[in-house]
Scaffold this motif. Structure first.
Motif, PDB file in Angstrom:
ATOM      1  N   ALA A   1       0.832  -1.209   0.000  1.00 54.23           N
ATOM      2  CA  ALA A   1       0.000   0.000   0.000  1.00 54.23           C
ATOM      3  C   ALA A   1       0.866   1.258   0.000  1.00 54.23           C
ATOM      4  CB  ALA A   1      -0.942  -0.009   1.199  1.00 54.23           C
ATOM      5  N   ALA A   2       2.020   1.214   0.633  1.00 46.04           N
ATOM      6  CA  ALA A   2       2.928   2.370   0.659  1.00 46.04           C
ATOM      7  C   ALA A   2       3.348   2.757  -0.753  1.00 46.04           C
ATOM      8  CB  ALA A   2       4.144   2.068   1.512  1.00 46.04           C
ATOM      9  N   PHE A   3       3.507   1.768  -1.624  1.00 46.49           N
ATOM     10  CA  PHE A   3       3.852   2.040  -3.024  1.00 46.49           C
ATOM     11  C   PHE A   3       2.725   2.808  -3.706  1.00 46.49           C
ATOM     12  CE2 PHE A   3       3.298   0.464  -7.436  1.00 46.49           C
ATOM     13  CZ  PHE A   3       4.371   1.108  -8.018  1.00 46.49           C
ATOM     14  N   LEU A   4       1.484   2.382  -3.481  1.00 45.50           N
ATOM     15  CA  LEU A   4       0.342   3.073  -4.093  1.00 45.50           C
ATOM     16  C   LEU A   4       0.184   4.485  -3.562  1.00 45.50           C
ATOM     17  CD1 LEU A   4      -2.376   0.262  -4.140  1.00 45.50           C
ATOM     18  CD2 LEU A   4      -0.927   1.050  -6.022  1.00 45.50           C
ATOM     19  N   LEU A   5       0.529   4.679  -2.314  1.00 42.22           N
ATOM     20  CA  LEU A   5       0.411   5.995  -1.704  1.00 42.22           C
ATOM     21  C   LEU A   5       1.572   6.912  -2.080  1.00 42.22           C
ATOM     22  CD1 LEU A   5      -0.825   4.849   1.800  1.00 42.22           C
ATOM     23  CD2 LEU A   5      -2.109   6.226   0.160  1.00 42.22           C
ATOM     24  N   GLY A   6       2.617   6.359  -2.696  1.00 43.46           N
ATOM     25  CA  GLY A   6       3.769   7.151  -3.091  1.00 43.46           C
ATOM     26  C   GLY A   6       4.621   7.596  -1.917  1.00 43.46           C
ATOM     27  N   GLU A   7       4.605   6.798  -0.852  1.00 44.77           N
ATOM     28  CA  GLU A   7       5.374   7.157   0.341  1.00 44.77           C
ATOM     29  C   GLU A   7       6.875   7.109   0.065  1.00 44.77           C
ATOM     30  OE1 GLU A   7       4.142   4.634   3.553  1.00 44.77           O
ATOM     31  OE2 GLU A   7       2.096   5.433   3.546  1.00 44.77           O
ATOM     32  N   ASP A   8       7.601   8.021   0.714  1.00 43.36           N
ATOM     33  CA  ASP A   8       9.055   8.036   0.591  1.00 43.36           C
ATOM     34  C   ASP A   8       9.614   6.698   1.060  1.00 43.36           C
ATOM     35  OD1 ASP A   8       9.150  10.610  -0.385  1.00 43.36           O
ATOM     36  OD2 ASP A   8       9.435  11.520   1.592  1.00 43.36           O
ATOM     37  N   GLY A   9      10.532   6.154   0.294  1.00 48.41           N
ATOM     38  CA  GLY A   9      11.187   4.901   0.666  1.00 48.41           C
ATOM     39  C   GLY A   9      10.405   3.661   0.295  1.00 48.41           C
ATOM     40  N   ALA A  10       9.204   3.813  -0.247  1.00 43.45           N
ATOM     41  CA  ALA A  10       8.421   2.643  -0.657  1.00 43.45           C
ATOM     42  C   ALA A  10       9.062   2.040  -1.894  1.00 43.45           C
ATOM     43  CB  ALA A  10       6.981   3.032  -0.939  1.00 43.45           C
ATOM     44  N   ALA A  11       9.339   0.766  -1.822  1.00 47.44           N
ATOM     45  CA  ALA A  11      10.008   0.080  -2.934  1.00 47.44           C
ATOM     46  C   ALA A  11       9.038  -0.162  -4.083  1.00 47.44           C
ATOM     47  CB  ALA A  11      10.578  -1.244  -2.457  1.00 47.44           C
ATOM     48  N   THR A  12       9.524   0.013  -5.293  1.00 43.04           N
ATOM     49  CA  THR A  12       8.745  -0.328  -6.476  1.00 43.04           C
ATOM     50  C   THR A  12       8.805  -1.842  -6.637  1.00 43.04           C
ATOM     51  OG1 THR A  12       9.317   1.765  -7.523  1.00 43.04           O
ATOM     52  CG2 THR A  12       8.497   0.017  -8.960  1.00 43.04           C
ATOM     53  N   PRO A  13       7.664  -2.509  -6.753  1.00 40.82           N
ATOM     54  CA  PRO A  13       7.676  -3.964  -6.930  1.00 40.82           C
ATOM     55  C   PRO A  13       8.501  -4.359  -8.147  1.00 40.82           C
ATOM     56  CG  PRO A  13       5.459  -3.183  -6.465  1.00 40.82           C
ATOM     57  CD  PRO A  13       6.314  -1.974  -6.694  1.00 40.82           C
ATOM     58  N   GLU A  14       9.164  -5.501  -8.052  1.00 41.74           N
ATOM     59  CA  GLU A  14      10.066  -5.945  -9.114  1.00 41.74           C
ATOM     60  C   GLU A  14       9.366  -6.035 -10.465  1.00 41.74           C
ATOM     61  OE1 GLU A  14      13.115  -9.415  -9.370  1.00 41.74           O
ATOM     62  OE2 GLU A  14      12.712  -9.031  -7.238  1.00 41.74           O
ATOM     63  N   LYS A  15       8.156  -6.595 -10.480  1.00 45.14           N
ATOM     64  CA  LYS A  15       7.451  -6.749 -11.759  1.00 45.14           C
ATOM     65  C   LYS A  15       7.116  -5.385 -12.372  1.00 45.14           C
ATOM     66  CE  LYS A  15       2.990  -7.237  -9.517  1.00 45.14           C
ATOM     67  NZ  LYS A  15       1.876  -8.073  -9.224  1.00 45.14           N
ATOM     68  N   ASP A  16       6.754  -4.420 -11.527  1.00 48.53           N
ATOM     69  CA  ASP A  16       6.450  -3.082 -12.039  1.00 48.53           C
ATOM     70  C   ASP A  16       7.705  -2.380 -12.518  1.00 48.53           C
ATOM     71  OD1 ASP A  16       3.672  -3.254 -11.509  1.00 48.53           O
ATOM     72  OD2 ASP A  16       4.082  -2.855  -9.390  1.00 48.53           O
ATOM     73  N   SER A  17       8.785  -2.558 -11.801  1.00 46.01           N
ATOM     74  CA  SER A  17      10.056  -1.963 -12.194  1.00 46.01           C
ATOM     75  C   SER A  17      10.499  -2.502 -13.553  1.00 46.01           C
ATOM     76  CB  SER A  17      11.115  -2.247 -11.129  1.00 46.01           C
ATOM     77  OG  SER A  17      12.333  -1.657 -11.473  1.00 46.01           O
ATOM     78  N   ALA A  18      10.341  -3.817 -13.740  1.00 39.06           N
ATOM     79  CA  ALA A  18      10.722  -4.434 -15.015  1.00 39.06           C
ATOM     80  C   ALA A  18       9.858  -3.908 -16.152  1.00 39.06           C
ATOM     81  CB  ALA A  18      10.607  -5.953 -14.921  1.00 39.06           C
ATOM     82  N   GLN A  19       8.560  -3.747 -15.900  1.00 39.12           N
ATOM     83  CA  GLN A  19       7.672  -3.218 -16.936  1.00 39.12           C
ATOM     84  C   GLN A  19       8.015  -1.772 -17.266  1.00 39.12           C
ATOM     85  OE1 GLN A  19       3.885  -4.056 -15.113  1.00 39.12           O
ATOM     86  NE2 GLN A  19       3.675  -6.000 -16.188  1.00 39.12           N
ATOM     87  N   LEU A  20       8.324  -0.976 -16.248  1.00 38.41           N
ATOM     88  CA  LEU A  20       8.710   0.410 -16.485  1.00 38.41           C
ATOM     89  C   LEU A  20      10.008   0.487 -17.282  1.00 38.41           C
ATOM     90  CD1 LEU A  20       7.850   1.949 -13.006  1.00 38.41           C
ATOM     91  CD2 LEU A  20       6.689   2.412 -15.183  1.00 38.41           C
TER      92      LEU A  20
END
Length: 88
Positions: free
Chosen positions: A25-44
Motif C-alpha cells: 500500500a505504501a507504493f500506491l500511496l507514493g510514500e518516501d522509501g516505498a520500494a517499487t515492486p520488481e514486476k512493475d520496475s521491469a515493466q517500467l
C-alpha cells in the motif's frame, strides 16, 4: 477516484487495491522509501527502452545529415537516461 475527480485518502481503499494488485500500500500511496515492486520496475524499464528506441529511430531518420559523432552522443545520452536508478 475512477475518473480522477475525487481525492481519496481512505486507508481501506488502498489496502484493498494493494491486495488486488499484489503490491505494498505504501507504493500506491507514493510514500518516501516505498520500494517499487520488481514486476512493475521491469515493466517500467521495458517501456523506457521502447520509448528510447523510438526516439533513436526518429532522430536517425530526421537528422539524416548529422555526423556519426553527434548520433553517437545522442544514443549515449538516451541510454544513460533509460538506465534504471536506485529508486526503481
Amino acid at each position: 477516484m475512477v475518473n480522477g475527480h475525487r481525492y481519496v485518502q481512505d486507508p481501506a481503499v488502498f489496502e484493498g487495491l494493494a491486495a488486488f494488485f499484489d503490491v505494498d500500500a505504501a507504493f500506491l500511496l507514493g510514500e518516501d522509501g516505498a520500494a517499487t515492486p520488481e514486476k512493475d520496475s521491469a515493466q517500467l524499464d521495458l517501456v523506457r527502452s521502447m520509448r528510447a528506441a523510438k526516439v533513436k529511430s526518429y532522430a536517425a531518420r530526421t537528422l539524416g545529415d548529422i555526423s556519426p559523432k553527434a548520433l553517437h552522443a545522442i544514443t549515449k545520452f538516451l541510454d544513460e537516461e533509460m538506465t534504471p536508478t536506485p529508486e526503481h
